[in-house]
Scaffold this motif. Structure first.
Motif, PDB file in Angstrom:
ATOM      1  N   ARG A  87      36.836  40.581  44.133  1.00 43.98           N
ATOM      2  CA  ARG A  87      37.003  40.434  42.679  1.00 43.98           C
ATOM      3  C   ARG A  87      35.658  40.403  41.965  1.00 43.98           C
ATOM      4  O   ARG A  87      35.599  40.588  40.747  1.00 43.98           O
ATOM      5  N   ALA A  88      34.566  40.171  42.720  1.00 43.14           N
ATOM      6  CA  ALA A  88      33.228  40.104  42.123  1.00 43.14           C
ATOM      7  C   ALA A  88      32.515  41.454  42.156  1.00 43.14           C
ATOM      8  O   ALA A  88      31.366  41.548  41.716  1.00 43.14           O
ATOM      9  N   LEU A  89      33.163  42.492  42.669  1.00 49.30           N
ATOM     10  CA  LEU A  89      32.553  43.824  42.705  1.00 49.30           C
ATOM     11  C   LEU A  89      32.353  44.364  41.284  1.00 49.30           C
ATOM     12  O   LEU A  89      32.975  43.869  40.337  1.00 49.30           O
ATOM     13  N   PRO A  90      31.486  45.377  41.121  1.00 48.72           N
ATOM     14  CA  PRO A  90      31.275  45.952  39.781  1.00 48.72           C
ATOM     15  C   PRO A  90      32.580  46.314  39.083  1.00 48.72           C
ATOM     16  O   PRO A  90      32.746  46.080  37.890  1.00 48.72           O
ATOM     17  N   LYS A  91      33.499  46.928  39.822  1.00 53.55           N
ATOM     18  CA  LYS A  91      34.867  47.096  39.335  1.00 53.55           C
ATOM     19  C   LYS A  91      35.740  46.230  40.229  1.00 53.55           C
ATOM     20  O   LYS A  91      36.018  46.579  41.374  1.00 53.55           O
ATOM     21  N   PRO A  92      36.163  45.057  39.722  1.00 58.68           N
ATOM     22  CA  PRO A  92      36.885  44.107  40.566  1.00 58.68           C
ATOM     23  C   PRO A  92      38.110  44.716  41.249  1.00 58.68           C
ATOM     24  O   PRO A  92      38.829  45.532  40.661  1.00 58.68           O
ATOM     25  N   VAL A  93      38.304  44.330  42.502  1.00 59.53           N
ATOM     26  CA  VAL A  93      39.470  44.747  43.278  1.00 59.53           C
ATOM     27  C   VAL A  93      40.400  43.545  43.376  1.00 59.53           C
ATOM     28  O   VAL A  93      40.022  42.495  43.896  1.00 59.53           O
ATOM     29  N   VAL A  94      41.624  43.687  42.871  1.00 58.31           N
ATOM     30  CA  VAL A  94      42.580  42.581  42.841  1.00 58.31           C
ATOM     31  C   VAL A  94      43.757  42.919  43.742  1.00 58.31           C
ATOM     32  O   VAL A  94      44.495  43.879  43.496  1.00 58.31           O
ATOM     33  N   GLY A  95      43.920  42.137  44.814  1.00 54.61           N
ATOM     34  CA  GLY A  95      45.047  42.311  45.720  1.00 54.61           C
ATOM     35  C   GLY A  95      45.920  41.081  45.718  1.00 54.61           C
ATOM     36  O   GLY A  95      45.937  40.317  44.747  1.00 54.61           O
ATOM     37  N   ARG A  96      46.636  40.861  46.812  1.00 55.16           N
ATOM     38  CA  ARG A  96      47.459  39.657  46.925  1.00 55.16           C
ATOM     39  C   ARG A  96      47.355  39.110  48.350  1.00 55.16           C
ATOM     40  O   ARG A  96      47.210  39.878  49.313  1.00 55.16           O
ATOM     41  N   ILE A  97      47.394  37.807  48.477  1.00 57.69           N
ATOM     42  CA  ILE A  97      47.365  37.162  49.792  1.00 57.69           C
ATOM     43  C   ILE A  97      48.795  36.828  50.187  1.00 57.69           C
ATOM     44  O   ILE A  97      49.518  36.152  49.448  1.00 57.69           O
ATOM     45  N   GLU A  98      49.191  37.328  51.337  1.00 58.86           N
ATOM     46  CA  GLU A  98      50.567  37.185  51.785  1.00 58.86           C
ATOM     47  C   GLU A  98      50.604  37.175  53.310  1.00 58.86           C
ATOM     48  O   GLU A  98      49.946  37.991  53.957  1.00 58.86           O
ATOM     49  N   ASP A  99      51.338  36.238  53.878  1.00 58.81           N
ATOM     50  CA  ASP A  99      51.481  36.132  55.340  1.00 58.81           C
ATOM     51  C   ASP A  99      50.130  36.067  56.055  1.00 58.81           C
ATOM     52  O   ASP A  99      49.929  36.685  57.106  1.00 58.81           O
ATOM     53  N   GLY A 100      49.182  35.360  55.452  1.00 60.51           N
ATOM     54  CA  GLY A 100      47.887  35.172  56.078  1.00 60.51           C
ATOM     55  C   GLY A 100      46.952  36.359  55.989  1.00 60.51           C
ATOM     56  O   GLY A 100      45.890  36.367  56.619  1.00 60.51           O
ATOM     57  N   ALA A 101      47.338  37.367  55.211  1.00 66.72           N
ATOM     58  CA  ALA A 101      46.505  38.559  55.090  1.00 66.72           C
ATOM     59  C   ALA A 101      46.242  38.863  53.620  1.00 66.72           C
ATOM     60  O   ALA A 101      47.042  38.544  52.743  1.00 66.72           O
ATOM     61  N   LEU A 102      45.084  39.487  53.380  1.00 62.21           N
ATOM     62  CA  LEU A 102      44.818  40.036  52.061  1.00 62.21           C
ATOM     63  C   LEU A 102      45.374  41.452  52.060  1.00 62.21           C
ATOM     64  O   LEU A 102      44.928  42.303  52.826  1.00 62.21           O
ATOM     65  N   LYS A 103      46.353  41.700  51.218  1.00 64.57           N
ATOM     66  CA  LYS A 103      47.007  43.003  51.186  1.00 64.57           C
ATOM     67  C   LYS A 103      46.593  43.757  49.925  1.00 64.57           C
ATOM     68  O   LYS A 103      46.720  43.240  48.818  1.00 64.57           O
ATOM     69  N   LEU A 104      46.095  44.950  50.143  1.00 65.54           N
ATOM     70  CA  LEU A 104      45.705  45.830  49.048  1.00 65.54           C
ATOM     71  C   LEU A 104      46.718  46.964  48.973  1.00 65.54           C
ATOM     72  O   LEU A 104      46.626  47.956  49.712  1.00 65.54           O
ATOM     73  N   ASP A 105      47.724  46.801  48.120  1.00 70.91           N
ATOM     74  CA  ASP A 105      48.776  47.802  47.948  1.00 70.91           C
ATOM     75  C   ASP A 105      48.188  48.972  47.155  1.00 70.91           C
ATOM     76  O   ASP A 105      47.712  48.804  46.029  1.00 70.91           O
ATOM     77  N   LEU A 106      48.237  50.157  47.722  1.00 73.54           N
ATOM     78  CA  LEU A 106      47.560  51.310  47.128  1.00 73.54           C
ATOM     79  C   LEU A 106      48.446  52.152  46.210  1.00 73.54           C
ATOM     80  O   LEU A 106      48.057  53.247  45.806  1.00 73.54           O
ATOM     81  N   ARG A 107      49.610  51.646  45.836  1.00 68.03           N
ATOM     82  CA  ARG A 107      50.485  52.414  44.946  1.00 68.03           C
ATOM     83  C   ARG A 107      49.776  52.805  43.649  1.00 68.03           C
ATOM     84  O   ARG A 107      49.948  53.911  43.140  1.00 68.03           O
ATOM     85  N   CYS A 108      48.997  51.901  43.102  1.00 67.22           N
ATOM     86  CA  CYS A 108      48.351  52.159  41.804  1.00 67.22           C
ATOM     87  C   CYS A 108      46.936  52.705  41.933  1.00 67.22           C
ATOM     88  O   CYS A 108      46.228  52.819  40.929  1.00 67.22           O
ATOM     89  N   LEU A 109      46.509  53.034  43.149  1.00 65.36           N
ATOM     90  CA  LEU A 109      45.156  53.571  43.337  1.00 65.36           C
ATOM     91  C   LEU A 109      45.208  55.093  43.347  1.00 65.36           C
ATOM     92  O   LEU A 109      45.737  55.707  44.280  1.00 65.36           O
ATOM     93  N   GLU A 110      44.641  55.705  42.319  1.00 62.47           N
ATOM     94  CA  GLU A 110      44.569  57.164  42.253  1.00 62.47           C
ATOM     95  C   GLU A 110      43.131  57.659  42.391  1.00 62.47           C
ATOM     96  O   GLU A 110      42.902  58.806  42.745  1.00 62.47           O
TER      97      GLU A 110
END
Length: 464
Positions: free
Chosen positions: A426-449
């Motif tokens: 989240r502190a990157l120049p363009k913050p990356v926002v995912g979700r923490i679920e089942d002990g993992a950080l999950k980055l769902d790529l549906r909205c990544l174009e």
């Protein structure tokens, strides 16, 4: 701090504010940010240096001041990579704007426009005229108006037609929207009295009929767009309620909440009621959002009978709730996309992201996994996994979209935490926002174009 070693006499080892501002570095600071901000920043840096009893040159003080000002003047609202898996994420701005809408808004905001000026007559015009004909064309309504969000649209309708009167509403439709705003509270602020009818799971036409009295101002149905009641249920359709309302000389209003201008079923998504369907069934007024499933800017839209819409326009609240020229321009651009249904899914980002195939998303995850593995380091394992996206913003709440994600887990205790990793992303120049679920950080790529932009954003990433 760009300082030298500590000094026993900090005052003698530090330049004056004037010397810093008159230096070459100081002059650049003033040119970039203005004298007032530059002066404050230099004073703050020198005050800290005196406290620390440290020495510094004019260039060093100016460099520290420049860093402070860069942070101070950076936009607080930043573009982010929405990898939460929620397409219409309320906290991340809901619907992404199509380029045509963003360009139209920017053009309108940078110049004087004919916002409320009729170029043919040279007299005052109506700002809603820029979008009304398009809205009517797409909904089949006689007239339309727009305000700043759907809660405002509901407030305006209730205040116009039910001020100091009663409004029967099914108990199963007393919704709460984001931020703990509840339909009963909106009705109270509108100056009308809610009359609850039926039960949470079953409401019949006779329940509405029994609640109608001389005090009734209108009948209203609220579409439960952010929840679903299943099982032993019963609701009354628009056609039946419209007939009942009209038999008693009352207007019938439908609040669709999210709202959509096309049948989503044609794209393989669950059907969501449309304003055109409500109008065809006999509704006199229909309210819905512009920034959810519709895919436009934040606004609330009201469509319906011309005579009733004229009353809405005469309500003093309308001025307090109206849209600015930028959002009107953006909305007009989005509405025009709907006039070309064959290319709508390609050109409207919200729809394009909602119907994106899981295989396409998984392929993107496979391509990006090596870059993410390299970025997070040896303390984490990155895998490609299936997941389920949500539509979001109270739209089709129980439906999920098959998707794929980068699932990042800590390899061993002490090797790093996913919470710390999420904060670093989240502190990157363009913050990356995912979700923490089942002990993992999950980055769902549906909205990544923008895969290339995502990779470039990871360059130099470090947890240290």
């Amino acid at each position: 701090m760009a300082t030298t070693a500590a000094s026993t006499d900090s005052r003698a080892a530090l330049p004056s504010v004037d010397r810093v501002l008159r230096s070459e570095a100081g002059a650049k600071l003033v040119a970039a940010h203005g004298r007032a901000l530059a002066l404050d920043a230099v004073r703050e840096v020198l005050a800290e240096l005196r406290t620390e009893r440290a020495a510094a040159s004019e260039a060093g003080v100016a460099a520290d001041a420049a860093a402070r000002l860069a942070e101070l003047t950076a936009p607080s609202q930043k573009p982010v990579f929405n990898l939460t898996g929620v397409v219409l994420h309320t906290n991340l701005g809901r619907a992404p704007m199509p380029p045509e809408a963003a360009a139209a808004a920017a053009a309108a905001m940078q110049s004087a426009t004919n916002l409320e000026f009729d170029l043919d007559s040279g007299k005052r015009g109506d700002r809603d005229a820029h979008v009304e004909s398009w809205i009517c064309r797409l909904t089949g309504a006689e007239a339309a108006t727009v305000v700043n969000n759907n809660a405002a649209a509901v407030l305006l309708v209730l205040n116009t037609f039910a001020l100091r009167k009663e409004v029967p509403v099914s108990r199963g439709e007393l919704i709460e929207i984001g931020g703990a705003f509840r339909m009963p509270e909106i009705m109270a602020r509108a100056g009308c009295r809610l009359v609850e009818v039926g039960t949470t799971n079953r409401t019949h036409l006779k329940d509405y009929a029994g609640a109608i009295s001389k005090k009734t101002g209108m009948l209203m149905k609220v579409h439960p767009s952010n929840y679903a009641i299943a099982g032993f249920t019963k609701t009354v359709g628009d056609a039946e309620l419209a007939r009942l309302a009209h038999e008693h000389g009352l207007p019938y209003a439908v609040d669709l909440g999210s709202g959509q201008l096309v049948d989503l079923a044609q794209y393989g998504l669950p059907h969501e009621p449309t304003p055109a369907e409500a109008i065809a069934a006999g509704a006199d007024l229909v309210t819905f959002s512009g920034d959810k499933l519709l895919g436009g800017p934040q606004c609330g839209i009201v469509v319906g009978k011309a005579a009733l819409m004229a009353k809405l326009d005469r309500n003093p609240l309308k001025r307090a709730l109206r849209l600015d020229k930028g959002r009107l321009a953006a909305l007009e651009a989005v509405l025009k996309l709907y006039a070309d249904p064959e290319r709508l899914a390609e050109r409207l980002p919200t729809l394009r992201l909602l119907i994106r195939e899981q295989g396409e998303i998984r392929a993107a995850a496979e391509r990006l996994r090596p870059a993410m593995t390299h970025a997070v380091g040896a303390g984490f394992a990155v895998t490609v996994a299936e997941c389920a996206s949500q539509i979001g913003s109270g739209s089709l709440p129980v439906d999920r979209l098959a998707s794929a994600c980068l699932a990042i887990r800590a390899k061993a205790k002490g090797g790093g935490s996913v919470e710390r990793l999420a904060a670093a992303l989240r502190a990157l120049p363009k913050p990356v926002v995912g979700r923490i679920e089942d002990g993992a950080l999950k980055l769902d790529l549906r909205c990544l174009e923008d895969e290339a932009g995502f990779r470039a954003n990871l360059d130099g990433f470090s947890l240290s």
